[in-house]
Design a protein around this motif. Structure first.
Motif, short mmCIF file in Angstrom:
data_model
loop_
_atom_site.label_atom_id
_atom_site.label_comp_id
_atom_site.label_asym_id
_atom_site.label_seq_id
_atom_site.Cartn_x
_atom_site.Cartn_y
_atom_site.Cartn_z
N ASN A 51 0.82 -1.21 0.00
CA ASN A 51 0.00 0.00 0.00
C ASN A 51 0.85 1.26 0.00
OD1 ASN A 51 -2.58 1.29 0.02
ND2 ASN A 51 -2.38 1.66 2.22
N MET A 52 2.01 1.19 0.64
CA MET A 52 2.92 2.34 0.70
C MET A 52 3.86 2.38 -0.50
SD MET A 52 2.06 4.14 3.27
CE MET A 52 3.45 5.25 3.41
N ARG A 53 3.65 1.49 -1.44
CA ARG A 53 4.42 1.44 -2.69
C ARG A 53 5.90 1.23 -2.42
NH1 ARG A 53 2.42 5.59 -7.14
NH2 ARG A 53 3.68 7.06 -5.98
N ALA A 54 6.21 0.29 -1.52
CA ALA A 54 7.61 -0.05 -1.26
C ALA A 54 8.22 -0.67 -2.51
CB ALA A 54 7.69 -1.04 -0.10
N GLY A 55 9.42 -0.23 -2.85
CA GLY A 55 10.08 -0.73 -4.05
C GLY A 55 9.53 -0.15 -5.32
N GLY A 56 8.83 0.99 -5.21
CA GLY A 56 8.23 1.60 -6.39
C GLY A 56 6.98 0.85 -6.81
N ALA A 115 5.79 -2.87 -5.48
CA ALA A 115 4.53 -2.98 -4.75
C ALA A 115 3.63 -4.03 -5.39
CB ALA A 115 3.84 -1.62 -4.72
N ILE A 116 3.63 -4.11 -6.71
CA ILE A 116 2.83 -5.13 -7.40
C ILE A 116 3.37 -6.52 -7.09
CG2 ILE A 116 2.19 -6.05 -9.66
CD1 ILE A 116 2.06 -3.16 -10.68
N ILE A 117 4.68 -6.69 -7.18
CA ILE A 117 5.29 -7.99 -6.88
C ILE A 117 4.93 -8.42 -5.46
CG2 ILE A 117 7.47 -9.20 -6.52
CD1 ILE A 117 8.64 -7.40 -8.75
N LEU A 118 5.08 -7.50 -4.51
CA LEU A 118 4.79 -7.81 -3.12
C LEU A 118 3.31 -8.11 -2.93
CD1 LEU A 118 6.19 -8.08 -0.41
CD2 LEU A 118 5.82 -5.64 -0.03
N GLY A 119 2.45 -7.35 -3.61
CA GLY A 119 1.02 -7.57 -3.49
C GLY A 119 0.57 -8.93 -4.00
N LEU A 153 -0.81 4.10 -16.73
CA LEU A 153 -2.09 3.98 -16.04
C LEU A 153 -2.47 2.52 -15.84
CD1 LEU A 153 -4.44 6.82 -17.35
CD2 LEU A 153 -3.70 6.39 -15.00
N ALA A 154 -2.14 1.66 -16.79
CA ALA A 154 -2.44 0.24 -16.64
C ALA A 154 -1.65 -0.35 -15.47
CB ALA A 154 -2.13 -0.52 -17.93
N THR A 155 -0.39 0.04 -15.34
CA THR A 155 0.43 -0.43 -14.22
C THR A 155 -0.12 0.07 -12.90
OG1 THR A 155 2.39 -0.43 -15.65
CG2 THR A 155 2.76 -0.49 -13.28
N PHE A 156 -0.50 1.35 -12.86
CA PHE A 156 -1.10 1.91 -11.65
C PHE A 156 -2.37 1.16 -11.27
CE2 PHE A 156 -4.27 4.78 -9.80
CZ PHE A 156 -3.62 5.19 -8.64
N GLN A 157 -3.21 0.88 -12.24
CA GLN A 157 -4.46 0.19 -11.96
C GLN A 157 -4.24 -1.26 -11.54
OE1 GLN A 157 -6.73 0.90 -15.54
NE2 GLN A 157 -7.00 3.08 -15.08
N ALA A 158 -3.20 -1.88 -12.06
CA ALA A 158 -2.86 -3.23 -11.60
C ALA A 158 -2.48 -3.21 -10.12
CB ALA A 158 -1.70 -3.79 -12.43
N TRP A 159 -1.73 -2.21 -9.73
CA TRP A 159 -1.37 -2.05 -8.31
C TRP A 159 -2.61 -1.84 -7.46
CZ3 TRP A 159 -0.64 3.21 -5.95
CH2 TRP A 159 -0.24 3.14 -4.61
N GLN A 160 -3.52 -0.97 -7.91
CA GLN A 160 -4.75 -0.72 -7.16
C GLN A 160 -5.62 -1.97 -7.07
OE1 GLN A 160 -6.03 2.36 -5.61
NE2 GLN A 160 -3.80 2.52 -5.60
N LEU A 161 -5.70 -2.72 -8.15
CA LEU A 161 -6.50 -3.94 -8.13
C LEU A 161 -5.93 -4.95 -7.14
CD1 LEU A 161 -8.87 -5.51 -9.37
CD2 LEU A 161 -7.30 -6.34 -11.14
#
Length: 296
Positions: free
Chosen positions: A146-151, A155-159, A252-260
């Motif tokens: 959520n805090m976007r650790a690692g950019g 953050a996506i990898i961790l999520g 934006l697709a990358t951002f939305q993947a993180w949000q999802l």
């Protein structure tokens, strides 16, 4: 804001500090750190208690509040008074906390009752002899994601890694829908798909995330689990083909993947805590005060 948290015979009253409006305004403008609330802890029956018992409860509450915040926070200054009103115990210090960020998580600040509804289940999960440690790890990974650790990419990898853990906790350990040996051999997207189906969450990409949906179509990814697993694999297993895919992803697709991934994590943690009430849906809520019931 005043919130009363009741659990295990304790009552904790949290109250915003004086000049809280100015403090929050400053934090929103410049970020940083601040004391935002004062707390009063007592036994509900009025009985005296040992400092060690209070300390143990407050340590768990600090983890719980970090979960509600979606970022690490703490209860750094503590003191206790005896029957005569004298200070008999005090403790100063704090683990690492995250700097202020604009709230964007499952907890809606206008619905403080959510804290009191979830705290008893949170305490039970934190003491479960088999699941307490993986539960705490899932909380830690959620906060870092959520805090976007690692950019954004980190953050996506961790999520997605966290969703793999949460899928095992919910599908295997809680629901008993599949044997662990069989579940472990499933592909990441199949594990995530089973998690969502267990929680009655649609596997399709939400319409709000149109850039991610369009990127998924261009890569023949059938749904949200396939898109997230493929993007994660593109970062972790960066061969020529995978690199080509993720490097071509629109921002934006990358951002939305993180949000999802965060939305899925928030639902999974609420489901793990057997929550049946309301929550803030980061996909649909456009301002504070908007909540909806969990989908299961």
């Amino acid at each position: 804001m005043v919130s009363d948290l009741n659990a295990d015979g304790w009552r904790l009253r949290l109250t915003a500090v004086e000049s809280s409006k100015e403090i929050f305004k400053s934090l929103k403008e410049t970020g940083g750190y601040a004391f935002t609330h004062l707390g009063l802890l007592e036994r509900r029956d009025g009985a005296l208690f040992q400092a060690a018992a209070a300390d143990e409860f407050l340590n768990t509450v600090a983890v719980f509040l970090s979960y509600a915040r979606g970022a690490a926070c703490s209860v750094p200054v503590r003191w206790g008074v005896g029957a005569n009103g004298d200070v008999t115990w005090q403790a100063w210090g704090s683990p690492i906390v995250d700097a202020w960020k604009t709230p964007d998580n499952w907890f809606d600040e206008h619905h403080g009752n959510l804290l009191s509804e979830l705290l008893p289940a949170f305490l039970n999960a934190s003491r479960d002899p088999d699941l307490a440690e993986p539960f705490r790890l899932a909380l830690h990974w959620y906060q870092k994601s959520n805090m976007r650790a690692g950019g954004m990419e980190g953050a996506i990898i961790l999520g997605i890694t966290n969703l793999d853990l949460l899928a095992a906790l919910i599908v295997v350990d809680r629901a008993g829908a599949m044997d662990s040996d069989k579940f472990d051999w499933l592909a990441a997207e199949k594990k995530l798909r089973m998690l969502l189906q267990t929680m009655n969450v649609p596997i399709s990409i939400p319409s709000k995330y149109s850039d991610l949906a369009a990127f998924a179509v261009s890569n023949n990814w059938s749904d949200g689990p396939a898109a997230l697993a493929s993007i994660r694999h593109g970062y972790v297993h960066a061969n020529r083909r995978n690199r080509k895919v993720v490097l071509a992803a629109p921002k934006l697709a990358t951002f939305q993947a993180w949000q999802l991934s965060l939305w899925y994590q928030e639902l999974a943690l609420l489901h793990f805590l057997n929550h049946r009430g309301e929550y803030r849906n980061r996909v649909t809520a456009e301002w504070l005060g908007i909540v909806e019931r969990v989908p299961w």
